[in-house]
Scaffold this motif. Sequence first.
Motif, PDB file in Angstrom:
ATOM      1  N   UNK A 475       0.814  -1.216   0.000  1.00  0.00           N
ATOM      2  CA  UNK A 475       0.000   0.000   0.000  1.00  0.00           C
ATOM      3  C   UNK A 475       0.847   1.265   0.000  1.00  0.00           C
ATOM      4  N   UNK A 476       2.166   1.121   0.087  1.00  0.00           N
ATOM      5  CA  UNK A 476       3.040   2.285   0.233  1.00  0.00           C
ATOM      6  C   UNK A 476       3.311   2.951  -1.107  1.00  0.00           C
ATOM      7  N   UNK A 477       3.627   4.236  -1.051  1.00  0.00           N
ATOM      8  CA  UNK A 477       4.031   4.959  -2.254  1.00  0.00           C
ATOM      9  C   UNK A 477       5.302   4.355  -2.841  1.00  0.00           C
ATOM     10  N   UNK A 478       6.194   3.937  -1.964  1.00  0.00           N
ATOM     11  CA  UNK A 478       7.445   3.318  -2.416  1.00  0.00           C
ATOM     12  C   UNK A 478       7.164   2.036  -3.192  1.00  0.00           C
ATOM     13  N   UNK A 479       6.260   1.187  -2.658  1.00  0.00           N
ATOM     14  CA  UNK A 479       5.963  -0.074  -3.316  1.00  0.00           C
ATOM     15  C   UNK A 479       5.265   0.116  -4.654  1.00  0.00           C
ATOM     16  N   UNK A 480       4.431   1.152  -4.756  1.00  0.00           N
ATOM     17  CA  UNK A 480       3.653   1.365  -5.978  1.00  0.00           C
ATOM     18  C   UNK A 480       4.373   2.241  -7.008  1.00  0.00           C
ATOM     19  N   UNK A 481       5.491   2.847  -6.614  1.00  0.00           N
ATOM     20  CA  UNK A 481       6.199   3.722  -7.562  1.00  0.00           C
ATOM     21  C   UNK A 481       6.634   2.992  -8.830  1.00  0.00           C
ATOM     22  N   UNK A 482       7.257   1.814  -8.739  1.00  0.00           N
ATOM     23  CA  UNK A 482       7.626   1.115  -9.977  1.00  0.00           C
ATOM     24  C   UNK A 482       6.413   0.711 -10.817  1.00  0.00           C
ATOM     25  N   UNK A 483       5.284   0.453 -10.140  1.00  0.00           N
ATOM     26  CA  UNK A 483       4.062   0.108 -10.871  1.00  0.00           C
ATOM     27  C   UNK A 483       3.574   1.321 -11.651  1.00  0.00           C
ATOM     28  N   UNK A 484       3.658   2.487 -11.022  1.00  0.00           N
ATOM     29  CA  UNK A 484       3.202   3.712 -11.673  1.00  0.00           C
ATOM     30  C   UNK A 484       4.068   4.090 -12.872  1.00  0.00           C
ATOM     31  N   UNK A 485       5.290   3.581 -12.938  1.00  0.00           N
ATOM     32  CA  UNK A 485       6.181   3.913 -14.048  1.00  0.00           C
ATOM     33  C   UNK A 485       5.855   3.129 -15.319  1.00  0.00           C
ATOM     34  N   UNK A 486       5.035   2.108 -15.194  1.00  0.00           N
ATOM     35  CA  UNK A 486       4.648   1.347 -16.377  1.00  0.00           C
ATOM     36  C   UNK A 486       3.613   2.141 -17.185  1.00  0.00           C
TER      37      UNK A 486
END
Length: 598
Positions: A475-486
Amino acid sequence: MSARKDQTFEERGLETLAQRWRWFVALAAICFALYFVINKAEVIRFFALPDTDDNMRMMQVRALLNGQGWFDLRQYRLNPPTGANIHWSRLVDLPIAGLILLFRPIAGAGADRIAAAIAPMIPYVLLLFSIALTVRRLIDPRAYPLAFLALIFAASTNGMFMPMRIDHHGWQLALLALSVSAIADPNRIRGGITLGVASSLSLAIGLEMLIYLAIFGVTMVLFWIDDPAERDRLRPYAVTLGGGTSLAFLLFASNDNRAAVCDALSPVWLSDAVLAGALLFLLALLSPADWKRRLALAAVAGMAVAAFHALAWPHCLQRLEGVSPEVEQLWLSHVREARPFYRHGWRIAPLIIALPITGAIGWGLLIWLRRGDRELLRRTIGAAMPGFAALLLLFWQTRTGPAAQMLATVGAATLAWTLLPPLWNSRVSAVRVIGTTAAVIVCAGALVPLILNLVPAEKTTPFQKSIGVANRLCASLWGLHPIAQQPRGMVMTFVDLGPRLITVTHHDAVTGPYHRNGEQIADVMKFWRGDAAQARAIAAKYKATYVLSCPNSSTATIFMSETPKGFYMQLEHGQVPGWMKPIPLPKDSPYRMWKIVA
């Protein structure tokens, strides 16, 4: 008013508490707010909206500010282009949207974070003032700080007002507290108007407090049966209930809620409220002198409302969510807050139930103490009923815990106000110090938390630790950052991850945990539980671009335990079908992600 020369320091202090109570309540609100902000500083910093509903509320507010229609509450980032059917109203969106607009010129994109930090504490001010009013009206004008002391240990209640907790539950609790203060109000007209307005606003927000609203209505009628002079309370309550609910429906009912749905303010509950208000107004007008005739008229009115509801809306006689047996089995049965308190383990269950039990004892004592004044006794019993009901409801669902703890604070204040004076005035210093301290700890509901803190915590297994880590990091911004880069796409992921994903990335998701979207919820659950062929068909149905998994999270454990040969476990064992291509993520990423290539 100047202090008398013969007053003691304690007497002057208590007199100041009574006279300057509004200032002290405001000071308490500031102190609670500072504690909340300091306690949740990291949560605010990392925009860690704690619940799926908080993320969805933020998306609803953003959609409104971006031009989505006032009555269109569908979330088009879920299951596009149709969108997810969300059963809320715009009422709770307003303060959040207002704060965002206020801070946007100063903070830019950070306005969302500031608004989410401040907004939950606005209804907390209403809650504090309402509790103080109830205590002043039923116990003593000087006793309200004791209720605030108990509120410190109402963890379930306070959790609904912490920064970033922007869903609607805080407002519901605040309006519940306001309703209780209205019942306790000796001014009948003011009390009736306040209760009717609070009930209408609560209905506009949601139906979570429907049981309490029904108790309030019955209480108003019983007051009138006991004393015909209570028509002065019943009449304004009837008018504001019917009129306020009608206005709330016109202003806040979404397009979807204008159908005869059972889970929100719709023509179903609007017609019930209008009919009930009209009948209550008629009862107040008639007001026969004989209590038996008043009881008979009330019984007829009650049966008329019940018969109307059963005949006009028979589909709303069962569970209001209206989910199918399949969705119940696949998803809703796994929701923890829908379980009774005693199913939450020996360490958690006492924390939930301790203060409500203390409060029930205190309410019982207060009723006994007011037995000599019929009018005050009536108001005390009426104000106590929701607290007793909330305690009993904990044996049904834990989600009633915040309301149960909040309602218990008045009862806890009664115990403290009764026990503290003789202990504090004792001539024996040991009794004065030790006895007063013990009484404060017990009456505030702090005894159980203190004892549990002394008991060594059970050692968590590596698997249990991995679940906590996965839930936090995914749920963290850190965890989702690589997902958001796709590149942007439709993501097939867990039901509970959908709202967070669309809030902090540009991706869309199939659904979130919102019961009106039963087809999508069932499809997502079956995607992870079936075989690769079924998963491919479901992904194609929603034109999914990606598959996203959070290994070892709470949702993942369902698939691990119930379908050990299902698609989730196949992926975990490296059995990736040819139509999915792994996407490289950082080595320490909590996620696994694949692109659908065929």
